[in-house]
Design a protein around this motif. Structure first.
Motif, short mmCIF file in Angstrom:
data_model
loop_
_atom_site.label_atom_id
_atom_site.label_comp_id
_atom_site.label_asym_id
_atom_site.label_seq_id
_atom_site.Cartn_x
_atom_site.Cartn_y
_atom_site.Cartn_z
N ASN A 520 0.82 -1.22 0.00
CA ASN A 520 0.00 0.00 0.00
C ASN A 520 0.85 1.26 0.00
OD1 ASN A 520 -2.17 -1.73 0.06
ND2 ASN A 520 -2.63 -1.41 2.22
N ARG A 562 -4.11 2.15 -3.34
CA ARG A 562 -4.39 2.02 -1.90
C ARG A 562 -3.64 3.14 -1.20
NH1 ARG A 562 -8.79 -1.45 -1.54
NH2 ARG A 562 -8.40 -3.33 -2.77
N HIS A 565 -6.02 5.90 4.32
CA HIS A 565 -7.09 5.10 4.91
C HIS A 565 -7.22 3.75 4.22
CE1 HIS A 565 -9.03 9.16 6.27
NE2 HIS A 565 -8.11 8.74 7.12
N SER A 566 -6.10 3.04 4.06
CA SER A 566 -6.08 1.67 3.56
C SER A 566 -5.63 0.74 4.68
CB SER A 566 -5.12 1.55 2.37
OG SER A 566 -5.53 2.35 1.30
N ILE A 578 -6.37 -7.02 1.59
CA ILE A 578 -6.05 -5.61 1.39
C ILE A 578 -7.34 -4.89 1.03
CG2 ILE A 578 -4.73 -3.96 0.02
CD1 ILE A 578 -2.59 -6.07 -0.35
N GLY A 580 -9.68 -0.81 1.48
CA GLY A 580 -9.66 0.61 1.82
C GLY A 580 -9.04 1.49 0.77
N SER A 581 -8.86 2.74 1.13
CA SER A 581 -8.36 3.88 0.38
C SER A 581 -9.52 4.86 0.25
CB SER A 581 -7.81 3.53 -1.00
OG SER A 581 -7.14 4.67 -1.54
N ASN A 582 -9.54 5.81 1.16
CA ASN A 582 -10.58 6.85 1.14
C ASN A 582 -9.92 8.20 1.40
OD1 ASN A 582 -13.04 8.17 1.07
ND2 ASN A 582 -13.46 7.80 3.22
N GLU A 601 -12.41 3.59 -2.28
CA GLU A 601 -12.30 2.23 -2.79
C GLU A 601 -12.98 1.25 -1.83
OE1 GLU A 601 -12.27 -0.34 -5.07
OE2 GLU A 601 -10.84 1.12 -5.88
#
Length: 723
Positions: A520, A562, A565-566, A578, A580-582, A601
């Motif tokens: 990430n 990612r 926030h992953s 794996i 997240g991603s925000n 994501e």
């Protein structure tokens, strides 16, 4: 962001408290009278999509009853902001009163009380969430450190020295005007004082690494249910995710089942956004701290700054599956946004650092550079104690890396500095040289891991830290360098190494074969909303037993960014989840990608490591049976029976705790290789005797997973409880 990209996660059948799903963009008829197809608190746009009402702008100015609850403007019964009120007379795009250009310019979305002075250039829309209406001096956004503005180091860099965070010639030098004597204060960018201390040695540059001969593979398996900002593997084998999303239109938390790749929405009572976590000795997930009340979205979600939340699951009792977070009303002693937790040998919980209000951390009054202790039941002992390492590291003092060492002390790292800390006696026992390179903790976080402990080397700990960055902006370079240190040996010093490329927000996950996955993050930028670019897609595989300079190989690459926030964590079957991603203020769903950054994501991926790829997938130990699932430290032995593949030569037993994952920090994460006897090389049917951990310094009490690893290939893990 585009208004049509503010998601509404609409109910189809589920009506339980705080829970609405699935995640779909609702449609409506903006020309209809009465019901339009939108939910309460939404309105229909001309493109026949629903958005929260607070996200729209009418650009009207009305003089009606003042409101300070974040719902100002003509879309809320004509309410507006008091011109001389505590917040200011303009109503922003997000429905918040204020007096800045972000609030008052029509071109920035002002709804009422608007001004647009001649010749004024529109200020950029904020990249953080709107300010909270919980009260003056409280924020629902990310804590943002202003751009670095420093004078050159040397004799000419002079100015009045203070100790209030404003020292130096321009209030903006290294450490942003904070006094100190480390290389972070006195090296490059120093404003005043000696301005002479350089890092012990330059950090190494990126070093290309060969591809692993068996790089593994990625596959997308499901949807997370909520943006996966926080995660933990539960004793029932499922994964819990948390984030901040609105009731009536969004879910707050989700319990994800890796077997069916489905999720169950969960509710909580207080805002857990950017909180911390660990596990209690009974296996309960403990989640603490968080953010301000969500009155601007949902008045059922209260103040989370001092919140304490519990989630109990069992490997043997399925009746608890799907239960919501339990919040009986316990609170932290002080407010903590961005805290780090570590479970201690006696089962108590060490909670360190955090923001008091989510505001600018270069202002000392906003910060909480203290620690407090929670009992083994997860209740505060009622005292917050100043920690000098955190004080001197401001503003880079939040989400420190913390690891429990086998002598019972804590290794604590923040910014560039580290120490061992004796919690019982409230004192530092050893300080270490600054780690060369850039900043390593929020908002330029790298990753940290304590390498596997082993009975073979008498449980000697080594801590590794990689990545980081220079400052909190999308232009920041990221650091490729890594430091590795054995903190309990005499004259401990950093051994330097380098990844194939610089990475921020990179996180480390221990694997049962003793290797470490680094995944990430981004190759440019920092933590914060829309502050990173150049996603890092490939897995980096680290072998701690290899010769320095030959420890890194590259694994498979994902196609999904990612970023901020992953999360990544190991599952029972030995694969890596794996999610997240925000990096957006409010969730943004593809294909309506935010023009300022990357979308939110929800896709969940599984990375299959080398040890389960190719022919290795057929060489797993099977039929694994443990003689007991409760392991006492110091006196306990147990047996494991299993079927090994033909001609197998070696066995290891890994005792694994995945911890609580957020913001590239893996709290309480650790792994031990236990002593074994009775292995018969080449035999198919095996029964071995395993010695439990020597004490709770090596293995603090709580839930662990036992992996049987034969010739480097793990079988499916089983949960045990260590006491």
């Amino acid at each position: 962001m585009k208004l049509s990209a503010v998601i509404a996660l609409v109910a189809t059948a589920c009506t339980s408290a705080n829970i609405i799903f699935p995640f779909v963009q609702p449609t409506c008829n903006h020309e209809s009278v009465g019901w339009t197809g939108c939910l309460r608190g939404q309105q229909c746009l001309e493109d026949n999509t629903c958005v929260p009402t607070y996200a729209t702008s009418s650009f009207e100015s009305r003089d009606t009853t003042p409101r300070t609850d974040g719902r100002c403007g003509s879309d809320f019964s004509g309410a507006t902001c008091a011109p001389k009120g505590a917040y200011g007379g303009c109503c922003s795009k997000y429905g918040h009163c204020g007096k800045t250009l972000d609030h008052c310019l029509v071109s920035n979305g002002c709804q009422s009380g608007c001004t647009e002075p001649a010749g004024t250039t529109a200020a950029p829309l904020p990249t953080t969430a709107p300010a909270s209406v919980a009260g003056p001096g409280v924020s629902n956004s990310e804590p943002v450190i202003g751009p670095l503005s420093s004078t050159a180091a040397g004799d000419g860099a002079t100015g009045p020295v203070t100790t209030d965070g404003t020292c130096g010639a321009s209030k903006g030098g290294t450490m942003y005007g904070f006094c100190g004597k480390t290389s972070a204060h006195c090296g490059e960018g120093c404003q005043s004082g000696p301005c002479s201390q350089a890092p012990i040695s330059p950090a190494p540059s990126a070093a290309p690494a060969p591809q692993n001969s068996n790089p593994g593979s990625f596959r997308t398996v499901g949807q997370s249910g909520v943006p996966a900002m926080h995660a933990a593997l539960l004793p029932n084998g499922r994964v819990v995710f948390l984030d901040k999303l609105s009731n009536g239109q969004y879910a707050y938390s989700a319990e994800y089942d890796p077997e069916s790749n489905t999720y169950t929405p969960l509710a909580y009572k207080t805002n857990a956004f950017c909180s911390g976590g660990s596990f209690l000795s009974n296996g309960t997930v403990l989640n603490v701290g968080g953010n301000a009340p969500l009155t601007w979205l949902d008045d059922t979600v209260g103040n989370g700054f001092q919140g304490i939340r519990y989630l109990t699951r069992s490997s043997s009792d399925a009746s608890q599956d799907g239960e919501n977070w339990n919040e009986p009303g316990n609170q932290l002693n002080t407010a903590r946004w961005y805290p780090t937790l570590q479970t201690m040998p006696d089962g108590s919980i060490f909670v360190a650092s955090g923001s008091l209000n989510g505001l600018n951390p270069t202002v000392l009054a906003n910060n909480n550079p203290t620690y407090e202790i929670l009992s083994a039941e997860g209740v505060t002992l009622g005292q917050s104690i100043t920690m000098q390492l955190l004080v001197k590291a401001q503003p880079y003092y939040m989400y420190p890396f913390i690891h429990l060492l086998p002598d019972g002390t804590l290794f604590v790292f923040v910014s560039k500095s580290s120490e061992t800390f004796d919690v019982a006696n409230q004192k530092t026992t050893k300080s270490f040289p600054d780690l060369p390179g850039d900043y390593r903790t929020y908002p330029n976080a790298g990753g940290s891991v304590m390498l596997p402990l082993s009975a073979q080397n008498n449980w000697t700990p080594e801590v590794m830290i990689c990545g980081g960055g220079a400052y909190q902006d999308i232009t920041s370079p990221t650091d490729p360098s890594c430091g590795r240190i054995a903190p309990l040996v005499p004259n401990a010093a950093w051994e330097m190494d380098a990844m194939p490329e610089g990475r921020g927000m990179v996180e480390a996950v221990l694997l049962p074969d003793g290797t470490v996955l680094w995944v990430n993050g981004a190759q440019k930028g920092a933590e914060g909303f829309n502050l990173a670019t150049d996603p890092a897609f490939e897995v980096l595989i680290y072998n701690p037993k290899a010769t320095l300079g030959q420890r890194w190989t590259t694994g498979a690459s994902s196609t999904i960014p990612r970023l901020y926030h992953s999360v990544a964590l190991l599952l029972l079957d030995g694969t890596l989840m794996i999610a997240g991603s925000n990096p957006d203020q409010m969730p943004v769903v593809a294909p309506d990608v935010d023009p300022q950054g990357f979308h939110t994501e929800f896709a969940v991926e599984i990375y299959t490591p080398p040890y389960l790829s190719g022919d290795n997938a057929n060489r797993r130990p099977t039929a694994i049976t443990l003689s007991k699932l409760d392991i006492e430290t110091g006196v306990s032995t147990f047996t494991i029976s299993f079927t090994a593949p033909g001609n197998a030569q070696k066995v290891q037993v890994a005792l694994y705790h995945g911890g609580f994952v957020t913001h590239a920090v893996h709290m309480s994460h650790r792994m031990l290789f236990l002593e074994t006897q009775g292995w018969k090389a080449g035999a198919t049917e095996q029964t071995i005797t395993v010695a439990g951990p020597p004490n709770n310094n090596v293995a603090p009490p709580g839930p662990y997973v036992v992996y049987v690893v034969v010739d480097g290939v793990p079988g499916v893990g089983q949960f045990v409880m260590v006491s």
